[in-house]
Design a protein around this motif. Structure first.
Motif, mmCIF file in Angstrom:
data_model
loop_
_atom_site.group_PDB
_atom_site.id
_atom_site.type_symbol
_atom_site.label_atom_id
_atom_site.label_comp_id
_atom_site.label_asym_id
_atom_site.label_seq_id
_atom_site.Cartn_x
_atom_site.Cartn_y
_atom_site.Cartn_z
ATOM 1 N N PHE A 99 0.860 -1.185 0.000
ATOM 2 C CA PHE A 99 0.000 0.000 0.000
ATOM 3 C C PHE A 99 0.896 1.233 0.000
ATOM 4 C CE2 PHE A 99 -2.619 -3.366 1.622
ATOM 5 C CZ PHE A 99 -3.854 -3.120 1.066
ATOM 6 N N ASP A 100 0.710 2.059 -1.001
ATOM 7 C CA ASP A 100 1.574 3.220 -1.212
ATOM 8 C C ASP A 100 0.913 4.475 -0.651
ATOM 9 O OD1 ASP A 100 3.351 5.106 -2.061
ATOM 10 O OD2 ASP A 100 3.120 4.696 -4.205
ATOM 11 N N VAL B 83 1.285 11.254 1.244
ATOM 12 C CA VAL B 83 -0.007 11.577 1.858
ATOM 13 C C VAL B 83 0.292 12.161 3.240
ATOM 14 C CG1 VAL B 83 -2.287 10.740 2.506
ATOM 15 C CG2 VAL B 83 -1.041 9.646 0.617
ATOM 16 N N LYS B 84 0.397 13.473 3.291
ATOM 17 C CA LYS B 84 0.884 14.117 4.508
ATOM 18 C C LYS B 84 -0.116 14.070 5.654
ATOM 19 C CE LYS B 84 4.015 17.209 2.036
ATOM 20 N NZ LYS B 84 4.411 18.614 1.746
ATOM 21 N N GLN B 85 -1.411 14.040 5.335
ATOM 22 C CA GLN B 85 -2.420 13.985 6.390
ATOM 23 C C GLN B 85 -2.578 12.540 6.864
ATOM 24 O OE1 GLN B 85 -5.355 16.158 3.838
ATOM 25 N NE2 GLN B 85 -5.747 17.291 5.734
ATOM 26 N N LEU C 91 5.962 1.381 7.199
ATOM 27 C CA LEU C 91 7.268 2.031 7.167
ATOM 28 C C LEU C 91 7.051 3.536 7.202
ATOM 29 C CD1 LEU C 91 8.814 -0.285 4.432
ATOM 30 C CD2 LEU C 91 9.047 -0.479 6.916
ATOM 31 N N LEU C 92 7.192 4.085 8.407
ATOM 32 C CA LEU C 92 6.845 5.490 8.622
ATOM 33 C C LEU C 92 7.830 6.442 7.973
ATOM 34 C CD1 LEU C 92 5.784 5.150 12.350
ATOM 35 C CD2 LEU C 92 4.265 5.763 10.465
ATOM 36 N N ASP C 93 9.119 6.076 7.954
ATOM 37 C CA ASP C 93 10.126 6.986 7.402
ATOM 38 C C ASP C 93 11.167 6.197 6.625
ATOM 39 O OD1 ASP C 93 11.493 5.737 9.406
ATOM 40 O OD2 ASP C 93 11.662 7.486 10.709
ATOM 41 N N LEU C 94 12.140 6.915 6.069
ATOM 42 C CA LEU C 94 13.185 6.267 5.292
ATOM 43 C C LEU C 94 14.257 5.709 6.215
ATOM 44 C CD1 LEU C 94 13.763 8.724 2.327
ATOM 45 C CD2 LEU C 94 13.066 6.351 2.124
ATOM 46 N N PRO C 95 14.769 4.520 5.904
ATOM 47 C CA PRO C 95 15.885 4.002 6.689
ATOM 48 C C PRO C 95 17.159 4.757 6.341
ATOM 49 C CG PRO C 95 15.410 2.526 4.863
ATOM 50 C CD PRO C 95 14.342 3.587 4.841
ATOM 51 N N SER C 96 18.113 4.723 7.241
ATOM 52 C CA SER C 96 19.391 5.396 6.966
ATOM 53 C C SER C 96 20.266 4.570 6.044
ATOM 54 C CB SER C 96 20.128 5.674 8.283
ATOM 55 O OG SER C 96 20.308 4.458 9.008
ATOM 56 N N SER C 97 19.936 3.279 5.906
ATOM 57 C CA SER C 97 20.690 2.439 4.977
ATOM 58 C C SER C 97 19.776 1.380 4.402
ATOM 59 C CB SER C 97 21.875 1.771 5.697
ATOM 60 O OG SER C 97 21.415 0.780 6.593
ATOM 61 N N LYS C 98 20.153 0.899 3.224
ATOM 62 C CA LYS C 98 19.359 -0.138 2.583
ATOM 63 C C LYS C 98 19.358 -1.415 3.402
ATOM 64 C CE LYS C 98 19.672 -0.644 -1.899
ATOM 65 N NZ LYS C 98 20.125 -1.062 -3.251
ATOM 66 N N ALA C 99 20.443 -1.679 4.110
ATOM 67 C CA ALA C 99 20.553 -2.917 4.881
ATOM 68 C C ALA C 99 19.469 -3.013 5.945
ATOM 69 C CB ALA C 99 21.934 -3.014 5.520
ATOM 70 N N CYS D 176 3.919 1.837 2.825
ATOM 71 C CA CYS D 176 5.091 2.703 2.677
ATOM 72 C C CYS D 176 4.681 4.166 2.752
ATOM 73 C CB CYS D 176 5.793 2.432 1.344
ATOM 74 S SG CYS D 176 6.555 0.803 1.266
ATOM 75 N N HIS D 177 5.150 4.843 3.794
ATOM 76 C CA HIS D 177 4.937 6.279 3.913
ATOM 77 C C HIS D 177 6.239 7.031 3.629
ATOM 78 C CE1 HIS D 177 3.150 10.014 5.033
ATOM 79 N NE2 HIS D 177 3.931 10.185 6.082
ATOM 80 N N PHE D 178 7.339 6.567 4.223
ATOM 81 C CA PHE D 178 8.678 7.098 3.971
ATOM 82 C C PHE D 178 8.771 8.605 4.189
ATOM 83 C CE2 PHE D 178 9.325 3.333 0.901
ATOM 84 C CZ PHE D 178 9.837 2.548 1.918
ATOM 85 N N TYR D 179 8.288 9.034 5.340
ATOM 86 C CA TYR D 179 8.417 10.461 5.684
ATOM 87 C C TYR D 179 9.895 10.844 5.701
ATOM 88 C CZ TYR D 179 8.836 14.549 8.684
ATOM 89 O OH TYR D 179 9.180 15.774 9.196
#
Length: 789
Positions: free
Chosen positions: A570-571, A575-577, A633-641, A657-660
């Motif tokens: 689910f992408d 979607v900031k709200q 996944l609320l935010d981006l990881p600092s590394s792919k690992a 995936c939200h990836f704030y």
């Protein structure tokens, strides 16, 4: 992944039998499959099932004691003896009473009816009523839809000099009443070909015998009782309802016409569902709350104005009944949730003083629907120290047989496999609960407590067309023993998905497979809009129908359940709200994962009460159990690992995936080698450059961001190309040629930009593929392992 609401139990079809019926009856494979899966495999049996309009009713004199009953009734008519028809207070009893009263009056009998009051007399014949009948000059009593358990009452009748004729269809006990005649298809001595008649069906057979012809003019009334009593709609019941629905479409009975008008029902659209959900509940209502007399009067009257008045009264009673049912159901649910451990209560036996005994059967049905356990709901009468109630069951638990094992504490009970009624001493309720739970413990498995849906067939989408659906009508009327066909279609794609109706309560879909499409509607399934991802392969369970709109006819499916076997993406990037999507995520088995600790504060997550897991180490990702769970996944990881280890060779149900990310901390592209060459040449010319004071000026001149200047300066510093001190940057003499990727910051930025492009700026399809490469390995591994198990 999306779990189905129930277990789908699909009938195994026999291709040879299916093909034979297709060829010999010229029917579609779908209809043939449904027939075979319902046990109808012989050509002539299938022909009579599908085309039974010309079928005939069985000889009523095949029923036991029918001749005795007819002779005694004719004698009473000839001698002008008053006859009392003793009925029951449900829709079957009301229609049974109506049928026999109509016949007796038509034959010139002096007949009246008596229906006991549910609240003051209870179910079935009783001594007080029989003594009243004797005192009022009645010499003949005929029961309809009741009486097979009236052992004591039959003895009383004999003492009083009353002749008793019992017509009933409920399960006979080990001892039969000593009546003049017992007309019952399940009588131990019965040779009648069809055993499953409703009470009104038995009354109809008595009418048939009295008239010495089939009284088809009564089939509208007979159909109402047959459908209402949920008897199997095959054999003679099927013939009754098939012919009776046609009668109901043209009936001139003022009572039925008044109900049509009151409920805005078009007679020409009448079907078994109209009977079951509109007519039957209203005819049931008076007997549930007070006395069933008005329902009989409604069906018997020839006065149009009187019919309208009674119909309005009954409709009001039905609305009151609905309100009472809702109130008791709410009370019962609260009691179960607080006082009963469902692990220890495989059979729910619940009761309370003040619960209306007339509606507790409906409440029992609702509780079975909610908890999927055999359920008995009782009204406690402290003054009489009695408990009176109704029971409803689930597949695999035979209520009648189970209650039969408790006869010593059940002075009065009766019913069927799936439903029953009873009266017992208040003090014996705990014992009944204990015994039934012991029986359930022995006979039921854990799987038996998972609701199931019996599916008629799994069919390919291309078999669904107007012709095949039109032929389905040959299987109607539907009901118990011949349910409306439920089919499943598997591995379909969803080309359209949207919410419709007030408050978006319903679901509208377009299903596709290999160039074939089918419209679908899911009533009350609007929430599924948030549970189906764009590329999911779905399996649907539902009922086929034809949608007629604007002079266009198209096949459609009424969806009852949806299942998705694969993991879903689910992408919700961008979607900031959060209130637009977080409330739509199932809270059970869901982990909200953040890689940056400040994310919780930035997104103000405290107000959502989420199960948040903070991951900043690879070991945490590796060890977190996500199989069969949803991960957000609320935010981006600092590394792919960190992300690789979180999902690699694991099987999450869903990934959201939200990836704030804080945009100001990143730039969307890494500086090119041309950027670095120009900057190096610039520093060579400048010798010393005040980056602290003039960095913004340089960035503006080149059209770069300040972050770009600072980043390139840091890379040069790590490669030992420059010195930076007090905001001043200057080149150092180059000792050896070095590659930019030797800089840790360059490597980190390169990885970060790659990760952003792969996760943040990719298309949905690209993002799904990224996860598929990792998640699918677990599925492949599992498939490989199953080869060795």
């Amino acid at each position: 992944m999306l779990k189905s609401k129930t277990r789908w139990v699909v009938q195994d079809s026999v291709p040879e039998a299916v093909n034979k019926l297709v060829e010999q009856l010229n029917i579609t494979p779908l209809v043939s499959t449904l027939l075979v899966n319902r046990g109808i495999v012989e050509t002539e049996e299938a022909r009579s099932f599908l085309f039974m309009e010309d079928a005939t009713f069985h000889d009523p004199f095949l029923l036991p004691d029918m001749s005795i009953a007819v002779n005694r009734i004719n004698q009473a008519i000839a001698n002008d003896e008053p006859i009392l028809v003793f009925g029951d207070y449900d829709a079957d009893g009301v229609s049974s009473t109506t049928v026999l009263m109509t016949v007796l009056k038509d034959l010139g009998a002096k007949a009246d009816f008596y229906i006991p009051n549910r609240f003051t007399e209870g179910y079935g014949p009783n001594e007080k009523a029989f003594r009243w009948a004797e005192s009022h000059g009645y010499k003949l009593i005929i029961t309809v839809d009741t009486g097979i358990a009236a052992i004591n009452e039959a003895a009383i009748a004999k003492q009083l000099g009353l002749d008793l004729i019992i017509t009933d269809h409920h399960e006979p006990g080990p001892e039969l009443p000593a009546a003049l005649a017992i007309v019952h298809p399940k009588h131990p001595k019965s040779e009648y070909p069809f055993k499953e008649l409703a009470g009104v069906g038995v009354a109809f057979k008595l009418a048939h015998a009295l008239y010495n012809r089939v009284p088809e003019e009564l089939l509208d009334i007979v159909t109402i009782g047959t459908v209402a009593d949920l008897v199997p709609l095959h054999g003679e019941n099927r013939l009754i309802v098939k012919k009776g629905l046609k009668r109901l479409a043209v009936t001139e009975r003022p009572g039925i016409c008044a109900l049509y008008a009151l409920t805005n029902t078009s007679p020409e659209d009448i079907n078994e569902e109209t009977v079951g959900f509109i007519l039957a509940p209203r005819l049931n209502a008076p007997g549930r709350l007070d006395h069933a007399g008005p329902a009989v009067e409604l069906l018997l009257t020839d006065d149009t104005e009187k019919a309208k008045s009674i119909a309005k009264e009954i409709d009001g009673i039905n609305k009151e009944r609905q309100a009472i049912v809702n109130e008791i159901t709410k009370d019962a649910i609260s009691m179960i949730e607080t006082e009963f451990d469902l692990q220890d209560n495989k059979v729910i036996v619940i009761g309370k003083e003040g619960w209306n005994p007339g509606v507790i059967g409906i409440v029992a049905s609702r509780l079975v629907e909610r908890y999927y356990r055999p359920t008995i709901v009782l009204n406690f009468d402290a003054e009489k120290s009695l408990a009176k109630g109704s029971a409803r069951s689930i597949v695999g638990f035979d209520l009648f047989q189970s209650l039969s094992k408790c006869r010593d504490i059940l002075p009065h009970f009766g019913g069927h496999t799936m439903a029953a009624g009873m009266t017992l001493a208040l003090e014996d309720v705990p014992e009944l609960r204990s015994r039934l739970n012991e029986i359930a413990e022995t006979n039921l498995s854990n799987e038996d407590f998972v609701p199931l849906t019996e599916v008629d067939a799994s069919i390919p989408l291309e078999e669904v067309n107007l012709e095949s659906i039109q032929q389905l009508n040959l299987l109607a009327p539907y009901g118990t023993g011949n349910p409306k066909p439920k089919i499943i279609m598997e591995e379909l794609t969803v080309s359209q998905l949207r919410q419709i109706g007030a408050d978006n309560k319903h679901l509208k879909v377009v299903l596709e497979k290999e160039g074939t499409s089918l419209d679908g509607v899911g009533f009350g399934m609007g929430d599924y809009f948030h549970q189906v991802s764009p590329v999911a392969n779905v399996s649907v369970l539902g009922e086929l129908a034809i949608n007629e709109w604007n002079n266009t006819r198209k096949p459609q499916i009424f969806i009852r359940d949806i299942k998705i076997e694969e993991w879903q993406l689910f992408d919700v990037r961008g979607v900031k709200q959060l209130n637009k999507w977080i409330p739509n995520i199932p809270k059970n088995d869901t982990l909200f994962i953040m890689f940056q600790k400040r994310t919780a504060e930035k997104l103000a997550l405290d107000s959502y009460q989420l199960n948040i897991v903070h991951i900043n180490k690879e070991t945490q990702s590796l060890e977190l159990k996500v199989d069969n769970r949803n991960i957000v996944l609320l935010d981006l990881p600092s590394s792919k690992a960190l992300l690789d280890l979180l999902v690699k060779e694991k099987q999450p149900s869903r990934i959201y995936c939200h990836f704030y990310h804080e945009q100001e901390h990143f730039f969307s592209t890494i500086p090119t080698r041309e950027h670095f060459k120009w900057y190096y040449a610039f520093l060579m010319k400048q010798k010393i450059f005040n980056i602290q004071k003039r960095g913004d000026e340089l960035a503006a001149y080149k059209g770069w961001s300040r972050e770009t200047i600072d980043f390139m300066s840091l890379v040069f510093f790590e490669l030992d190309f420059v010195t930076i001190e007090d905001g001043l940057i200057s080149l150092k003499p180059v000792k050896a040629k070095r590659d930019l990727e030797e800089s840790r910051s360059y490597q980190a930025k390169l990885e970060q930009i790659t990760l952003e492009n792969e996760l943040l700026y990719s298309s949905y399809k690209e993002l799904k593929s990224w996860f598929d490469e990792r998640v699918s390995r677990a599925v492949e591994h599992e498939e490989e392992m199953t080869k060795w198990i």
